[in-house]
Design an enzyme around this catalytic site. Structure first.
Site, PDB file in Angstrom:
ATOM      1  N   ASN A 145       0.856  -1.189   0.000  1.00 35.32           N
ATOM      2  CA  ASN A 145       0.000   0.000   0.000  1.00 35.32           C
ATOM      3  C   ASN A 145       0.898   1.248   0.000  1.00 35.32           C
ATOM      4  OD1 ASN A 145      -1.444   2.265   1.033  1.00 35.32           O
ATOM      5  ND2 ASN A 145      -3.022   0.902   1.836  1.00 35.32           N
TER       6      ASN A 145
ATOM      7  N   ASP B 188      -1.248  -3.761   9.877  1.00 42.46           N
ATOM      8  CA  ASP B 188      -2.619  -4.113   9.529  1.00 42.46           C
ATOM      9  C   ASP B 188      -3.521  -3.103  10.226  1.00 42.46           C
ATOM     10  OD1 ASP B 188      -4.022  -6.293   7.935  1.00 42.46           O
ATOM     11  OD2 ASP B 188      -5.295  -6.088   9.715  1.00 42.46           O
TER      12      ASP B 188
ATOM     13  N   GLY C 296      -6.979   6.328   1.413  1.00 42.13           N
ATOM     14  CA  GLY C 296      -8.071   5.550   1.992  1.00 42.13           C
ATOM     15  C   GLY C 296      -9.243   6.418   2.442  1.00 42.13           C
TER      16      GLY C 296
ATOM     17  N   ASP D 117      -9.246   8.774   4.689  1.00 44.94           N
ATOM     18  CA  ASP D 117      -8.855  10.063   5.280  1.00 44.94           C
ATOM     19  C   ASP D 117      -9.828  11.198   4.973  1.00 44.94           C
ATOM     20  OD1 ASP D 117      -6.642   9.002   6.517  1.00 44.94           O
ATOM     21  OD2 ASP D 117      -5.179   9.817   5.110  1.00 44.94           O
TER      22      ASP D 117
ATOM     23  N   ARG E 261      -1.299   5.010  13.003  1.00 47.55           N
ATOM     24  CA  ARG E 261      -0.026   4.426  12.539  1.00 47.55           C
ATOM     25  C   ARG E 261       1.151   5.049  13.292  1.00 47.55           C
ATOM     26  NH1 ARG E 261      -1.582   4.727   7.926  1.00 47.55           N
ATOM     27  NH2 ARG E 261      -2.366   2.597   8.028  1.00 47.55           N
TER      28      ARG E 261
HETATM   29  P1  IMP Z   1      -4.903  -3.556   5.295  1.00 48.28           P
HETATM   30  O1  IMP Z   1      -4.207  -3.197   6.582  1.00 48.28           O
HETATM   31  O2  IMP Z   1      -3.978  -3.806   4.177  1.00 48.28           O
HETATM   32  O3  IMP Z   1      -5.953  -4.610   5.493  1.00 48.28           O
HETATM   33  O4  IMP Z   1      -5.679  -2.246   4.802  1.00 48.28           O
HETATM   34  C1  IMP Z   1      -6.175  -1.303   5.687  1.00 48.28           C
HETATM   35  C2  IMP Z   1      -7.187  -0.405   4.989  1.00 48.28           C
HETATM   36  O5  IMP Z   1      -7.752   0.448   5.997  1.00 48.28           O
HETATM   37  C3  IMP Z   1      -6.566   0.528   3.957  1.00 48.28           C
HETATM   38  O6  IMP Z   1      -6.584  -0.021   2.663  1.00 48.28           O
HETATM   39  C4  IMP Z   1      -7.474   1.738   4.055  1.00 48.28           C
HETATM   40  O7  IMP Z   1      -8.635   1.549   3.313  1.00 48.28           O
HETATM   41  C5  IMP Z   1      -7.829   1.762   5.533  1.00 48.28           C
HETATM   42  N1  IMP Z   1      -6.852   2.579   6.277  1.00 48.28           N
HETATM   43  C6  IMP Z   1      -5.883   2.143   7.116  1.00 48.28           C
HETATM   44  N2  IMP Z   1      -5.160   3.173   7.575  1.00 48.28           N
HETATM   45  C7  IMP Z   1      -5.669   4.265   7.006  1.00 48.28           C
HETATM   46  C8  IMP Z   1      -5.318   5.638   7.071  1.00 48.28           C
HETATM   47  O8  IMP Z   1      -4.357   6.060   7.715  1.00 48.28           O
HETATM   48  N3  IMP Z   1      -6.089   6.467   6.356  1.00 48.28           N
HETATM   49  C9  IMP Z   1      -7.143   6.055   5.612  1.00 48.28           C
HETATM   50  N4  IMP Z   1      -7.495   4.789   5.472  1.00 48.28           N
HETATM   51  C10 IMP Z   1      -6.758   3.891   6.179  1.00 48.28           C
END
Ligand code: IMP
Length: 203
Positions: free
Chosen positions: A14, A73, A157, A159, A185
């Site tokens: 990502n 995650d 994402g 945000d 994070r």
């Molecule tokens: P994964 O951890 O790969 O399953 O993905 C987590 C998902 O949560 C991301 O693809 C975003 O859609 C969302 N996400 C996680 N952290 C953030 C952030 O800091 N801002 C916005 N969306 C987030």
């Protein structure tokens, strides 16, 4: 000769996460490396548990590449949806969607939910794994609420629809530097940092 900086692979594809992790850990003396070509590292299927997912991703990368690896995650938990989408946030709304389409899907699902019941939080679990199979975890949480419509330009994402608790701005309006001080994070990585330094011989 200056001592070589220890290598740490960022075990995520990502780009939003990669740039935030690089900015947050930029000064800690580690040689941060992106994942090599994706097929080199096979990640297990993700489940419904942040910690297990983060650990599985970090361990897979560390074991397959032979260097310490850091994985994240994370997800968005919406109170009115009983905590959904949570660990399934990346897949919310269906496979293959862009971020903007997922945001629209979430706004549509919440269209009847009044402002007072739009509480939500971002959760992030980071995992630091060694090739020998040991792993350490840390968690960060960022509280807020879901806006009625997207705002702002920065971040990734969800945000643009995540208003920070006690503030008028959403995460896409405060800019990268501030997000990287107060996000889920940033909090998780801040908590992990002492152990990361110790394990990588930086303490
Ligand atoms: P994964 O951890 O790969 O399953 O993905 C987590 C998902 O949560 C991301 O693809 C975003 O859609 C969302 N996400 C996680 N952290 C953030 C952030 O800091 N801002 C916005 N969306 C987030």
């Amino acid at each position: 000769m200056p001592k070589a900086r220890p290598a740490l692979v960022i075990a995520t594809t990502n780009p939003g996460k990669v740039s935030e992790i690089e900015a947050i850990l930029g000064d800690c003396g580690v040689d941060l490396r992106p994942l090599p070509d994706e097929p080199l590292v096979r990640f297990p299927e993700e489940g419904d548990d942040y910690a297990r997912n983060a650990e599985a991703k970090a361990l897979a990368a560390a074991r397959q590449l032979g260097v310490p690896a850091l994985a994240d995650d994370s997800g968005l938990e919406v109170d009115a949806l009983g905590g959904r989408p949570g660990p399934f946030s990346a897949r919310y709304g269906g496979p293959g969607l862009e971020d903007a389409a997922r945001v629209e899907a979430l706004l549509a699902e919440l269209s009847e939910v009044p402002a007072a019941r739009r509480g939500a939080r971002f959760v992030c679990v980071v995992a630091l794994a060694d090739p020998d199979g040991t792993c350490v975890l840390a968690t960060g949480v960022c509280e807020g609420a879901i806006l009625k419509a997207p705002r702002g330009e920065s971040g990734f994402g969800y945000d643009p629809i995540f208003q920070l608790e006690g503030r008028s701005e959403c995460l896409a309006e405060i800019g990268a530097a501030e997000k990287n001080r107060l996000s889920h994070r940033a909090l998780a990585l801040g908590q992990l940092l002492p152990e990361l330094r110790r394990r990588l011989g930086l303490a």
